[in-house]
Design an enzyme around this catalytic site. Structure first.
Site, PDB file in Angstrom:
ATOM      1  CB  SER A 124      44.328  52.978 169.752  1.00  0.00           C
ATOM      2  OG  SER A 124      45.122  52.623 170.858  1.00  0.00           O
ATOM      3  CE1 TYR A 169      43.062  47.746 168.510  1.00  0.00           C
ATOM      4  CE2 TYR A 169      44.862  48.722 169.767  1.00  0.00           C
ATOM      5  CZ  TYR A 169      43.516  48.662 169.430  1.00  0.00           C
ATOM      6  OH  TYR A 169      42.635  49.542 170.028  1.00  0.00           O
TER       7      TYR A 169
HETATM    8  P1  NDP Z   1      34.566  46.941 173.507  1.00  0.00           P
HETATM    9  O1  NDP Z   1      35.078  45.563 173.287  1.00  0.00           O
HETATM   10  O2  NDP Z   1      33.864  47.244 174.781  1.00  0.00           O
HETATM   11  O3  NDP Z   1      33.640  47.373 172.286  1.00  0.00           O
HETATM   12  C1  NDP Z   1      33.979  47.051 170.980  1.00  0.00           C
HETATM   13  C2  NDP Z   1      32.737  47.122 170.118  1.00  0.00           C
HETATM   14  O4  NDP Z   1      33.106  46.799 168.767  1.00  0.00           O
HETATM   15  C3  NDP Z   1      31.681  46.139 170.567  1.00  0.00           C
HETATM   16  O5  NDP Z   1      30.423  46.764 170.513  1.00  0.00           O
HETATM   17  C4  NDP Z   1      31.781  45.019 169.538  1.00  0.00           C
HETATM   18  O6  NDP Z   1      30.517  44.444 169.319  1.00  0.00           O
HETATM   19  C5  NDP Z   1      32.192  45.811 168.291  1.00  0.00           C
HETATM   20  N1  NDP Z   1      32.813  44.947 167.283  1.00  0.00           N
HETATM   21  C6  NDP Z   1      33.997  44.303 167.357  1.00  0.00           C
HETATM   22  N2  NDP Z   1      34.188  43.563 166.240  1.00  0.00           N
HETATM   23  C7  NDP Z   1      33.104  43.762 165.456  1.00  0.00           C
HETATM   24  C8  NDP Z   1      32.702  43.275 164.184  1.00  0.00           C
HETATM   25  N3  NDP Z   1      33.454  42.423 163.473  1.00  0.00           N
HETATM   26  N4  NDP Z   1      31.511  43.672 163.681  1.00  0.00           N
HETATM   27  C9  NDP Z   1      30.724  44.516 164.383  1.00  0.00           C
HETATM   28  N5  NDP Z   1      31.052  45.018 165.587  1.00  0.00           N
HETATM   29  C10 NDP Z   1      32.218  44.644 166.116  1.00  0.00           C
HETATM   30  O7  NDP Z   1      35.836  47.882 173.331  1.00  0.00           O
HETATM   31  P2  NDP Z   1      35.995  49.484 173.363  1.00  0.00           P
HETATM   32  O8  NDP Z   1      34.726  50.148 173.639  1.00  0.00           O
HETATM   33  O9  NDP Z   1      37.156  49.744 174.221  1.00  0.00           O
HETATM   34  O10 NDP Z   1      36.451  49.729 171.851  1.00  0.00           O
HETATM   35  C11 NDP Z   1      35.921  50.778 171.052  1.00  0.00           C
HETATM   36  C12 NDP Z   1      37.033  51.342 170.206  1.00  0.00           C
HETATM   37  O11 NDP Z   1      37.988  51.990 171.049  1.00  0.00           O
HETATM   38  C13 NDP Z   1      37.819  50.300 169.404  1.00  0.00           C
HETATM   39  O12 NDP Z   1      38.055  50.781 168.102  1.00  0.00           O
HETATM   40  C14 NDP Z   1      39.127  50.176 170.170  1.00  0.00           C
HETATM   41  O13 NDP Z   1      40.182  49.775 169.327  1.00  0.00           O
HETATM   42  C15 NDP Z   1      39.285  51.599 170.676  1.00  0.00           C
HETATM   43  N6  NDP Z   1      40.186  51.763 171.821  1.00  0.00           N
HETATM   44  C16 NDP Z   1      39.894  51.226 173.048  1.00  0.00           C
HETATM   45  C17 NDP Z   1      40.755  51.420 174.114  1.00  0.00           C
HETATM   46  C18 NDP Z   1      40.493  50.870 175.480  1.00  0.00           C
HETATM   47  O14 NDP Z   1      41.388  50.970 176.351  1.00  0.00           O
HETATM   48  N7  NDP Z   1      39.341  50.313 175.762  1.00  0.00           N
HETATM   49  C19 NDP Z   1      42.011  52.182 173.968  1.00  0.00           C
HETATM   50  C20 NDP Z   1      42.201  52.712 172.652  1.00  0.00           C
HETATM   51  C21 NDP Z   1      41.319  52.507 171.638  1.00  0.00           C
HETATM   52  P3  NDP Z   1      30.202  42.866 169.270  1.00  0.00           P
HETATM   53  O15 NDP Z   1      31.141  42.168 170.184  1.00  0.00           O
HETATM   54  O16 NDP Z   1      28.768  42.825 169.678  1.00  0.00           O
HETATM   55  O17 NDP Z   1      30.383  42.519 167.836  1.00  0.00           O
END
Ligand code: NDP
Length: 279
Positions: free
Chosen positions: A148, A162
């Site tokens: 991020s 975070y």
């Molecule tokens: P979402 O919440 O849309 O997606 C996050 C995904 O991670 C989901 O599929 C969720 O699945 C999965 N996840 C979370 N915790 C767990 C766990 N314990 N075990 C398995 N799966 C898990 O967010 P984003 O798509 O935005 O996030 C993707 C990445 O991008 C992350 O690493 C985030 O930190 C990073 N990011 C996002 C930004 C943004 O603005 N959106 C900015 C910068 C970085 P489920 O809930 O089904 O477990």
């Protein structure tokens, strides 16, 4: 021939957001994909979107798993090898921020919350990388981690744990890249800015509050110079580029930002000193 023909990819966090978009991009370009998340319903949505995009069910391995548990991580790797026989690409995308239930921010938040944040954003990535390593060595594979812009170098005081986890993930990516390139495995990292996904919803932030923040960013050239929110595909295409040896093999251990210009502005730059000087 599609660029990921005969390649097998695991994309963590593909039940939503950036991971889902990445899985669809890779699969449309020929990859067999393991998609995963804890939420079975949302994972099924990803599977349906893959099928609707013309991907054969035989090329999809859907695994409901928590990557913070060793059972979950083992299941992810083992089922992929069982179904597809190999692993070429590991996308460590799953991640999350957490609100403190007491409403405090920064380093007044509990150490339990720190552990939870580190577990999902950092520790699970290290452990999945360790598990995947022998298989990736066999295929001379590629890893892309999703960090991020919160990783710095600017401070993120209210989102302290975070941003610390993501800073450590950046350094892990560099360290692992040097260690693993000796064995033919490439590691790189993507650092997104603001992208409209399920991220805020996963923190129990209501849509109205999320939209208030997005509207502010969109109206403010100092927050989002490009004046549009990132889409999951904007990050997915960059991940796919870094996972594709044929075009990015000379990029090793880099953290590559895609943020609509957010990190180009610093606090001093966000004030118009030229106007002040000339008035
Ligand atoms: P979402 O919440 O849309 O997606 C996050 C995904 O991670 C989901 O599929 C969720 O699945 C999965 N996840 C979370 N915790 C767990 C766990 N314990 N075990 C398995 N799966 C898990 O967010 P984003 O798509 O935005 O996030 C993707 C990445 O991008 C992350 O690493 C985030 O930190 C990073 N990011 C996002 C930004 C943004 O603005 N959106 C900015 C910068 C970085 P489920 O809930 O089904 O477990």
């Amino acid at each position: 021939m599609p660029r990921f023909s005969n390649k097998v990819a695991i994309i963590t966090g593909s039940s939503n957001g950036i991971g889902r978009a990445t899985a669809i991009i890779l699969a449309k370009d020929g990859a067999k994909v393991t998609i995963t998340g804890r939420n079975a319903e949302r994972l099924e949505e990803t599977r349906q979107q893959l099928l609707a995009a013309g991907i054969s069910a035989d090329n999809i391995n859907a695994v409901v798993a928590d990557i913070t548990s060793s059972d979950g991580r083992n299941q992810l790797i083992n089922s992929t090898i069982q179904k597809f026989g190999q692993l070429d690409i590991l996308i460590n995308n799953a991640g999350a921020g957490f609100n403190d239930p007491t409403g405090v921010t920064g380093i007044r938040q509990s150490i339990e919350l720190f552990d939870k944040t580190i577990n999902v954003n950092l520790k699970s990535v290290i452990e999945l990388t360790q598990l995947a390593r022998p298989y990736l060595e066999k295929t001379q594979g590629d890893i892309v981690n999703v960090s991020s812009i919160a990783s710095g170098p600017q401070a993120h005081a209210s989102f302290s744990y975070y941003s610390m986890a993501k800073a450590a993930l950046d350094q892990f990516s560099r360290n692992a890249a040097i260690e693993l390139i000796e064995h033919g495995i490439r590691v790189n990292c993507v650092n997104p800015g603001a992208v409209d996904t399920g991220f805020m919803g996963a923190m129990d932030i209501p849509d109205a509050a999320k939209n208030k923040v997005y509207d502010f960013m969109l109206a403010d050239k100092h927050s989002l110079p490009v004046r549009k929110m990132g889409k999951p595909e904007d990050i997915g295409h960059l991940i796919a580029f870094l996972a594709d040896k044929t075009v990015s093999s000379y990029i090793i251990g880099q953290t590559i930002t895609a943020d609509g210009g957010t990190t180009l502005i610093n606090a001093m730059n966000s004030h118009d000193f030229v106007e002040m000087l000339l008035k």
